[in-house]
Design a protein around this motif. Structure first.
Motif, PDB file in Angstrom:
ATOM      1  N   ASN A  90       0.793  -1.231   0.000  1.00 58.37           N
ATOM      2  CA  ASN A  90       0.000   0.000   0.000  1.00 58.37           C
ATOM      3  C   ASN A  90       0.823   1.277   0.000  1.00 58.37           C
ATOM      4  N   TYR A 162      -1.326   4.001  -1.707  1.00 61.72           N
ATOM      5  CA  TYR A 162      -2.315   3.466  -2.635  1.00 61.72           C
ATOM      6  C   TYR A 162      -3.573   3.050  -1.859  1.00 61.72           C
ATOM      7  N   ILE A 167      -4.737   7.435  -5.360  1.00 59.16           N
ATOM      8  CA  ILE A 167      -3.356   7.417  -4.907  1.00 59.16           C
ATOM      9  C   ILE A 167      -2.993   8.789  -4.366  1.00 59.16           C
TER      10      ILE A 167
END
Length: 291
Positions: A90, A162, A167
């Motif tokens: 992430n 993310y 994003i």
């Protein structure tokens, strides 16, 4: 992404290319860069980057190249060099360098404009100034020929987060060539919507500059005007931008491309007598080819 104009367009051409955790192989129709392989491309079309400086010309856009390489940790992206410190499912954290962009308004052949063709150059002097003070009877002094406002190279750190809602990209960078000794920071959110052969990206950006950056580019030197050198005092500034990128896949190598950006310039910069407009716009319509 911190890269605009060669910068914005190149990144928009292959959005997602800035992520070091790219897949090990890429279909030509997807927006990714294969690790360990040079990525080359260019866009042909027409666009324009408006110039907010008084008596300086807008910058037309005809050709926008892209050149990038991503290794396991190191990467090169349109003149920017980076190194991935940490990454996970992430997030990604990089050390990164990038060009300054304010100098592009002053120099036609600035690195940010180097690949953009033009029929004419910028003016070299400010013949008159926009008033920041109300005075019905006194004509304010004009500014003479400007001293150079040079480009510089910035170095710092960036992070990508993310999420299912898009994003988030945050960066902070310092002038490593000691041209102005200032600091810049960015916070950007962008979101991709793929629809069959279409891909749409929406973005919002906050772009902060320290007072050293604002003073170097938009302040007035004493040799240019003693009056305005005292009358305008630079302060840190926060620009706000929105962006849109649309792509349509024609073939394995060709895409149609539309890029648009609007930037609301901070009041601290607009107050400068060198600045005529409180906004700047960029657009480009054309076809993108990827080798």
């Amino acid at each position: 992404m911190p890269y605009f104009l060669v910068l914005l367009l190149s990144a928009s051409l292959y959005s997602g290319a800035v992520f070091a955790n790219a897949p090990t192989s890429c279909d030509n129709n997807t927006d990714c860069i294969e690790v360990g392989r040079w990525d080359l491309g260019f866009s042909l079309g027409y666009g324009n980057k408006s110039n907010p400086l008084k008596d300086y010309k807008d910058i037309p856009i005809y050709v926008v190249p892209t050149l990038a390489y991503y290794g396991d940790s190191w990467f090169f992206d349109n003149g920017n060099i980076g190194y991935t410190l940490a990454e996970g499912e992430n997030y990604t954290v990089n050390l990164v360098t990038t060009f300054s962009h304010d100098s592009a308004f002053f120099h036609r052949w600035d690195p940010s404009n180097i690949f953009l063709l033009s029929n004419g150059g910028n003016q070299t002097a400010i013949s008159s100034v926009r008033s920041t003070f109300s005075s019905p009877t006194v004509e304010e002094p004009a500014i003479g020929k400007l001293e150079n406002r040079n480009f510089t190279y910035l170095g710092g750190a960036e992070a990508f987060i993310y999420t299912r809602f898009g994003i988030v990209h945050a960066s902070v960078a310092h002038d490593i060539l000691d041209i102005h000794g200032g600091l810049e920071s960015k916070l950007k959110w962008f979101y991709n919507i793929p629809l069959d052969k279409w891909n749409f990206e929406f973005a919002a950006l906050l772009d902060w500059r320290s007072d050293e950056v604002v003073d170097y580019y938009y302040g007035v030197r004493s040799s240019e005007s003693l009056y305005w050198n005292q009358a305008y005092q630079a302060e840190s500034a926060l620009n706000k931008s929105i962006e849109f990128t649309g792509q349509y896949v024609l073939t394995q190598n060709w895409n149609l491309l539309l890029v648009a950006r609007y930037t609301d310039i901070a009041d601290e910069i607009v107050d400068s007598p060198l600045v005529e407009k409180d906004y700047t716009t960029t657009y480009f319509v054309g076809a993108a080819y990827r080798f």
